[in-house]
Design an enzyme around this catalytic site. Structure first.
Site, PDB file in Angstrom:
ATOM      1  N   ARG A 122     -43.393 -35.787  13.229  1.00 36.77           N
ATOM      2  CA  ARG A 122     -44.527 -36.066  12.624  1.00 36.77           C
ATOM      3  C   ARG A 122     -44.285 -37.541  11.820  1.00 36.77           C
ATOM      4  NH1 ARG A 122     -45.878 -32.899   8.547  1.00 36.77           N
ATOM      5  NH2 ARG A 122     -48.333 -33.937   8.724  1.00 36.77           N
ATOM      6  N   LYS A 187     -35.823 -25.260   8.439  1.00 35.84           N
ATOM      7  CA  LYS A 187     -36.469 -25.736   9.457  1.00 35.84           C
ATOM      8  C   LYS A 187     -36.056 -25.255  10.953  1.00 35.84           C
ATOM      9  CE  LYS A 187     -39.362 -29.427  11.133  1.00 35.84           C
ATOM     10  NZ  LYS A 187     -40.383 -30.455  10.936  1.00 35.84           N
ATOM     11  N   ARG A 326     -43.452 -30.530   0.095  1.00 36.08           N
ATOM     12  CA  ARG A 326     -42.079 -30.330  -0.155  1.00 36.08           C
ATOM     13  C   ARG A 326     -41.926 -28.988  -1.237  1.00 36.08           C
ATOM     14  NH1 ARG A 326     -39.309 -32.929   3.139  1.00 36.08           N
ATOM     15  NH2 ARG A 326     -39.617 -35.248   3.313  1.00 36.08           N
TER      16      ARG A 326
END
Ligand code: BTN
Length: 328
Positions: A122, A187, A326
């Site tokens: 992204r 992640k 974030r």
């Protein structure tokens, strides 16, 4: 740009068993000189494959590798989903599976790759894609509606994959807005939706997914944020790691279920589950709003999938695709 030649896939097939193979045997099986074998082995390392070398024994992969195979993936999918596809292909190497599907005109197709030389993330970032370490795949789908309505699609895809991973037994799967798959604050995967279309439709959408499977620290050089893998999550929970083809089939299935349902019903049926997987809910977060940082309390998403942020007395809405969130 696509690489000029394909990787030495025959050599990889021979080494996939993880056993030792002498240079001489490999040269014989491939019908090339030992120097040619040596050059190809060096090429494997540039693709991110880890090799062990030992004088007197030869070469082996650092661990066995189950290569992806289109028929095996198709067999791991539900028949009702398989028939939806015009094409399911596995490419040993490409620049980006999203690029491949953006450029062909198939209405419904799935493309997996073992390696991407220019995997797209992204916001213009790249997606590190070492050979055979993870899953990299994209699905093409035609929608009748315009992209504004499609803004919730990347969130819906996240929900479908998160549900599937949870059904495999992996606890603590989460989603970070807009569409990052998480496991225990790291992640695990990402989703990139791209679309092309003309006013009035139909809109061709490509949904690309990268899920970390067994990537090592060395292979992950270049990943710029804390990351984890399905292997790490399974090991922590003493779960058996599913085979790559099996998992690929289940991911494909989950993705197609979402695309089908989203075509008919939009984002609404995914919202409740998204909120359950939301790892930022009620936490203080920072949002990059086109270069300006906004701080506030994450308050879930609205009916279209836009992020809601409580900033002082005001509730502000951030639209999918423009914002990075974030956790502090
Ligand atoms: C993100 O930045 O989190 C999205 C990553 C999406 C990566 C996948 S890998 C398969 C597909 N092909 C690409 O080039 N990107 C997506």
């Amino acid at each position: 740009m696509p690489r000029k030649h394909q990787p030495p896939i025959e050599l990889i097939r021979h080494l996939a068993d993880g056993r030792w193979h002498s240079g001489e045997t490999l040269a014989g099986v491939l019908g090339v000189s030992r120097t040619a074998v040596w050059k190809r082995l060096r090429e494997l390392e540039t693709l991110g494959l880890e090799l062990h070398k030992l004088t007197g024994r030869g070469y082996r992969l650092a661990r066995p590798l189950e290569l992806l195979d289109a028929e095996t993936i198709a067999r791991a999918m539900a028949p009702a989903r398989r028939v939806l596809l015009d094409k399911l292909e596995v490419l040993p190497l490409t620049d980006s599976t999203n690029r491949v599907l953006m450029e062909n005109q198939l209405e419904r197709a799935l493309c997996f790759a073992e390696y991407q030389s220019a995997g797209r993330g992204r916001r213009g970032r790249s997606w590190v894609s070492p050979f055979g370490a993870n899953l990299y795949f994209s699905a093409a789908w035609s929608f009748s509606s315009a992209p504004a309505v499609l803004s919730g699609l990347s969130l819906a895809v996240g929900v479908g994959l998160a549900r599937m991973l949870r059904e495999l037994g992996i606890a603590e799967i989460g989603l970070k807005w807009p569409n990052d798959l998480y496991w225990r604050k790291k992640k695990l995967g990402g989703i990139l939706i791209e679309h092309a279309g003309e006013a009035g439709g139909p809109w061709r959408v490509v949904a690309g997914v990268g899920i970390n499977l067994e990537m090592t620290e060395k292979q992950a050089e270049g990943v710029d944020q804390p990351w984890t893998s399905v292997a790490e999550a399974c090991a922590a929970q003493r779960l058996e790691m599913p085979g790559r083809n099996q998992l690929a089939g289940q991911c494909a299935d989950a993705l197609l279920v979402v695309l089908e349902r989203f075509s008919a019903e939009g984002f609404a049926p995914f919202r409740k589950d998204w909120n359950e997987f939301d790892i930022a809910r009620d936490r203080l977060v920072r949002v990059d709003d086109g270069g300006r940082w906004q701080e506030g309390k994450a308050s879930g998403i609205d009916t279209d999938g836009a992020l809601l942020l409580q900033i002082g007395n005001e509730k502000r809405r951030f639209v999918s695709g423009e914002i990075t969130l974030r956790l502090q």
